[in-house]
Motif scaffolding. Structure first.
Motif, PDB file in Angstrom:
ATOM      1  N   ASN A  52      -7.754   2.489  -9.413  1.00  0.00           N
ATOM      2  CA  ASN A  52      -8.347   3.627  -9.808  1.00  0.00           C
ATOM      3  C   ASN A  52      -9.927   3.890  -9.780  1.00  0.00           C
ATOM      4  OD1 ASN A  52      -5.791   3.886 -11.272  1.00  0.00           O
ATOM      5  ND2 ASN A  52      -6.601   2.114 -12.886  1.00  0.00           N
ATOM      6  N   ASN A  53     -10.364   2.806  -9.255  1.00  0.00           N
ATOM      7  CA  ASN A  53     -11.285   3.467  -8.741  1.00  0.00           C
ATOM      8  C   ASN A  53     -12.346   3.290  -7.816  1.00  0.00           C
ATOM      9  OD1 ASN A  53     -12.422   3.546 -11.993  1.00  0.00           O
ATOM     10  ND2 ASN A  53     -12.757   1.425 -12.116  1.00  0.00           N
ATOM     11  N   ASN A  54     -11.557   2.706  -6.785  1.00  0.00           N
ATOM     12  CA  ASN A  54     -11.930   3.120  -5.590  1.00  0.00           C
ATOM     13  C   ASN A  54     -11.054   4.049  -4.345  1.00  0.00           C
ATOM     14  OD1 ASN A  54     -11.863   1.869  -2.407  1.00  0.00           O
ATOM     15  ND2 ASN A  54     -12.893   0.383  -2.707  1.00  0.00           N
ATOM     16  N   HIS A  55     -10.816   5.011  -3.529  1.00  0.00           N
ATOM     17  CA  HIS A  55     -10.005   6.024  -3.272  1.00  0.00           C
ATOM     18  C   HIS A  55      -9.882   5.416  -2.258  1.00  0.00           C
ATOM     19  CE1 HIS A  55     -10.777   9.017  -6.061  1.00  0.00           C
ATOM     20  NE2 HIS A  55     -11.801   9.252  -5.446  1.00  0.00           N
ATOM     21  N   GLN A  56     -10.576   3.964  -1.304  1.00  0.00           N
ATOM     22  CA  GLN A  56      -9.783   3.523   0.311  1.00  0.00           C
ATOM     23  C   GLN A  56      -8.707   2.772  -0.527  1.00  0.00           C
ATOM     24  OE1 GLN A  56     -13.255   2.352   1.523  1.00  0.00           O
ATOM     25  NE2 GLN A  56     -13.104   3.498   3.525  1.00  0.00           N
ATOM     26  N   VAL A  57      -9.019   2.040  -1.761  1.00  0.00           N
ATOM     27  CA  VAL A  57      -7.415   1.230  -2.115  1.00  0.00           C
ATOM     28  C   VAL A  57      -6.060   1.879  -2.554  1.00  0.00           C
ATOM     29  CG1 VAL A  57      -6.487  -0.107  -3.825  1.00  0.00           C
ATOM     30  CG2 VAL A  57      -9.111  -1.049  -2.356  1.00  0.00           C
ATOM     31  N   ARG A  58      -6.541   2.904  -2.775  1.00  0.00           N
ATOM     32  CA  ARG A  58      -5.335   3.650  -3.278  1.00  0.00           C
ATOM     33  C   ARG A  58      -4.377   4.610  -2.281  1.00  0.00           C
ATOM     34  NH1 ARG A  58      -7.361   8.328  -7.161  1.00  0.00           N
ATOM     35  NH2 ARG A  58      -8.730   7.012  -8.075  1.00  0.00           N
ATOM     36  N   PHE A  59      -6.163   4.806  -1.088  1.00  0.00           N
ATOM     37  CA  PHE A  59      -5.296   5.251  -0.436  1.00  0.00           C
ATOM     38  C   PHE A  59      -3.959   4.113   0.939  1.00  0.00           C
ATOM     39  CE2 PHE A  59      -5.637   5.978   4.814  1.00  0.00           C
ATOM     40  CZ  PHE A  59      -4.208   7.429   4.678  1.00  0.00           C
ATOM     41  N   TRP A  60      -4.915   3.076   0.498  1.00  0.00           N
ATOM     42  CA  TRP A  60      -4.088   2.029   1.144  1.00  0.00           C
ATOM     43  C   TRP A  60      -2.727   1.110   0.460  1.00  0.00           C
ATOM     44  CZ3 TRP A  60      -2.809  -2.763  -0.459  1.00  0.00           C
ATOM     45  CH2 TRP A  60      -2.128  -3.776   0.193  1.00  0.00           C
ATOM     46  N   LEU A  61      -2.328   1.967  -0.424  1.00  0.00           N
ATOM     47  CA  LEU A  61      -1.394   1.759  -1.261  1.00  0.00           C
ATOM     48  C   LEU A  61      -0.181   2.491  -0.911  1.00  0.00           C
ATOM     49  CD1 LEU A  61      -2.281   0.713  -4.952  1.00  0.00           C
ATOM     50  CD2 LEU A  61      -0.812  -0.948  -3.623  1.00  0.00           C
ATOM     51  N   ALA A  62      -0.738   4.542  -1.142  1.00  0.00           N
ATOM     52  CA  ALA A  62      -0.091   4.970  -0.780  1.00  0.00           C
ATOM     53  C   ALA A  62       0.884   5.156   0.717  1.00  0.00           C
ATOM     54  CB  ALA A  62      -0.889   5.942  -0.944  1.00  0.00           C
ATOM     55  N   ARG A  63      -0.253   4.091   1.594  1.00  0.00           N
ATOM     56  CA  ARG A  63       0.637   3.857   3.494  1.00  0.00           C
ATOM     57  C   ARG A  63       1.297   3.349   2.573  1.00  0.00           C
ATOM     58  NH1 ARG A  63      -3.423   1.830   6.618  1.00  0.00           N
ATOM     59  NH2 ARG A  63      -2.551   1.763   8.308  1.00  0.00           N
ATOM     60  N   LEU A  64       1.196   1.974   2.050  1.00  0.00           N
ATOM     61  CA  LEU A  64       1.936   0.639   2.422  1.00  0.00           C
ATOM     62  C   LEU A  64       3.373   1.677   0.949  1.00  0.00           C
ATOM     63  CD1 LEU A  64       2.826  -2.244   1.889  1.00  0.00           C
ATOM     64  CD2 LEU A  64       1.786  -2.465  -0.430  1.00  0.00           C
ATOM     65  N   LYS A  65       3.494   2.245   0.622  1.00  0.00           N
ATOM     66  CA  LYS A  65       4.327   3.142  -0.165  1.00  0.00           C
ATOM     67  C   LYS A  65       5.542   3.985   0.711  1.00  0.00           C
ATOM     68  CE  LYS A  65       5.742   6.784  -3.184  1.00  0.00           C
ATOM     69  NZ  LYS A  65       5.138   7.795  -4.084  1.00  0.00           N
ATOM     70  N   ASP A  66       4.615   4.995   1.565  1.00  0.00           N
ATOM     71  CA  ASP A  66       5.606   5.132   2.645  1.00  0.00           C
ATOM     72  C   ASP A  66       6.358   4.161   3.309  1.00  0.00           C
ATOM     73  OD1 ASP A  66       4.335   7.625   1.838  1.00  0.00           O
ATOM     74  OD2 ASP A  66       2.612   7.845   3.497  1.00  0.00           O
ATOM     75  N   LYS A  94      -8.302  -6.681   4.215  1.00  0.00           N
ATOM     76  CA  LYS A  94      -8.943  -7.588   4.495  1.00  0.00           C
ATOM     77  C   LYS A  94     -10.038  -6.922   4.254  1.00  0.00           C
ATOM     78  CE  LYS A  94      -6.705  -9.822   7.812  1.00  0.00           C
ATOM     79  NZ  LYS A  94      -6.502 -10.370   8.936  1.00  0.00           N
ATOM     80  N   GLN A  95     -11.162  -5.143   4.385  1.00  0.00           N
ATOM     81  CA  GLN A  95     -11.988  -4.373   4.485  1.00  0.00           C
ATOM     82  C   GLN A  95     -12.239  -4.426   3.345  1.00  0.00           C
ATOM     83  OE1 GLN A  95     -12.224  -0.376   4.955  1.00  0.00           O
ATOM     84  NE2 GLN A  95      -9.716  -0.676   5.693  1.00  0.00           N
ATOM     85  N   PHE A  96     -11.277  -4.471   1.992  1.00  0.00           N
ATOM     86  CA  PHE A  96     -11.152  -4.502   0.740  1.00  0.00           C
ATOM     87  C   PHE A  96     -11.646  -5.424  -0.149  1.00  0.00           C
ATOM     88  CE2 PHE A  96      -8.309  -0.790   2.011  1.00  0.00           C
ATOM     89  CZ  PHE A  96      -8.597   0.022   2.133  1.00  0.00           C
TER      90      PHE A  96
END
Length: 469
Positions: A52-66, A94-96
């Protein structure tokens, strides 16, 4: 989105991977795939918290969803490319600096948090005046018109349906009307469909036959019909339906609940009852009922200060107060007393109150354990106002693989029942009905919760489509 990914990953570590052996040559690839999936899965809980507070983690989760959203496609279409994409996602995480979190059992909520089969007097706080006014209209023996219309108007979460239920189930109302029907109108307001819902007919019929059946049902009867959640503002359609309703006995009444003042003015023969937010004292009373043991104020002065500020920001909306109160109760049950984040949450900065209510529901959803998020999202597959049979719903959750038990001594059905009661206590479900033995038999989902679940399924857990979110 993230909760669905958890379930998909869980499935891929068991039966699905055994199927993949038929597609791959070599056990090393299977073992490597298992390890990658387990490594990703172990960090999903931490990723959810940070998304919710980290756009990079959010994007990572979106990629996982795809990659993982549809397990069936993976089974049919597994390739070196897909395996490489998972490896890339695993490396990127790993970067997160995500932390491995084993699944945690959710706290078992006490019996007092379970709702009742009907809306009881002590559950409707601050609506005594409106209740008495509607009862006066309904029980007035001097009414000579063939049908009277009482509109209840207010935006989502103010308790229109709960108020209508209270008077609908009143003992004097039950004695006064020979025929009672409750119908959820929803977005579709087709005269034939509404009439058939009142008749209890499932199969479509010609309008002439429906009209005959309707006349046979209500002719000479003093009836009470509730049309819940009316949206259609077409006056022509309303006049057609009203012509059906004039066939009953004098004193027959229709209660209409709607978010639209135009609908209320268009349909009403009585002046619309406009619901507003609860006053400060009533709001605090409702919050204490939901947030503190037996409704008694906490001795924690800081917690009380946070609670009062949050209640003020809920602007008297009962649904928002209930949800925030349940969240406070759950956190204190887990031993968490530092809830200052509630006071400083960005959702309170939203200009429109309805957006703020939606944000409160999203906040409550975010604090659910991942398996329960799946259960909420799953319910969006059913239409609004659908009456879920509790046992059937739990069995469907089990069939979808949503139930996760951390205790081998507990069966899936028992855990599923705990999920259900948790969601009910947090106001994700409502209108719970009990059987003769006092056990909950069925429930419905509030239309705003249904909206939230639908948005999450469609757009993922980010909700960036919300203005100012």
């Amino acid at each position: 989105m993230d909760a669905i990914a958890v379930t998909t990953l869980q499935g891929l570590t068991s039966y699905a991977l055994e199927e993949f052996k038929l597609l791959w040559n070599g056990k090393n690839d299977v073992k490597r795939m298992k390890n990658t999936i387990r490594a990703i899965r172990a960090t999903l809980l931490d990723a959810e918290a940070k998304a919710n507070n980290n756009h990079q983690v959010r994007f990572w989760l979106a990629r996982l969803k795809d990659v993982l959203y549809d397990a069936d496609d993976l089974l049919d279409d597994l390739s070196t490319e897909v395996r490489g994409m998972l490896d890339e996602i695993d490396n990127d995480k790993k970067q997160f600096h995500l932390i491995d979190h084993p699944p945690k059992p959710s706290p078992v909520l006490e019996q007092r948090r379970q709702t009742y089969s009907f809306v009881h007097e002590d559950e409707i706080i601050g609506r005594e005046e409106e209740k008495d006014m509607i009862l006066h209209y309904l029980l007035d023996s001097g009414v000579k018109s063939s049908v009277s219309i009482i509109p209840i108007v207010g935006f989502g979460g103010l308790g229109k349906t709960a108020l209508a239920q209270l008077v609908y189930n009143h003992v004097d109302v039950h004695k006064h009307f020979g025929l009672k029907r409750w119908v959820c109108a929803g977005n579709e307001f087709d005269v034939r469909q509404i009439a058939q819902k009142i008749l209890g007919q499932a199969d479509p019929k010609e309008i002439e036959q429906v009209q005959q059946d309707f006349r046979q049902l209500i002719e000479g009867e003093k009836f009470l019909i509730v049309l819940d959640d009316v949206w259609n503002e077409d006056v022509g359609i309303w006049h057609k339906l009203k012509s059906f309703l004039t066939m009953g006995a004098e004193g027959s009444t229709v209660i209409v609940t709607t978010r639209s003042e135009k609908v209320g003015k268009m349909m009403g023969t009585y002046t619309p009852i406009i619901l507003k937010g609860l006053g400060g004292e009533r709001s605090w009373e409702l919050f204490c009922t939901m947030a503190f043991e037996r409704g008694r104020e906490s001795n924690d002065k800081e917690l009380l200060a946070i609670g009062k500020e949050v209640v003020r920001k809920c602007a008297g909306v009962p649904l928002a107060i209930r949800v925030v109160g349940s969240l406070v109760y759950d956190k204190t049950l887990e031993g968490i007393t530092n809830l200052s984040y509630l006071r400083n949450c960005e959702l309170w900065n939203m200009d429109h109150l309805e957006e703020r209510i939606f944000g409160v529901l999203k906040l409550s959803y975010d604090n659910l354990p991942s398996p329960m998020k799946n259960c909420v999202a799953f319910c969006s597959l059913f239409p609004k106002a659908f009456e879920f049979k509790k046992q059937m719903l739990i069995e469907m959750w089990m069939a979808e693989g949503f139930i996760q038990s951390t205790n081998q001594m507990r069966g899936e059905e028992d855990v599923g029942n705990e999920y259900f009661m948790n969601l009910l206590s947090r106001s994700f479900f409502q209108d719970a009905r009990r059987d003769l033995y006092g056990d909950i038999e069925s429930c419905k989902m509030h239309d705003l919760v249904h909206d939230l679940a639908s948005v999450i399924v469609q757009f993922g857990n980010c909700l960036e489509i919300l203005p100012n979110w």
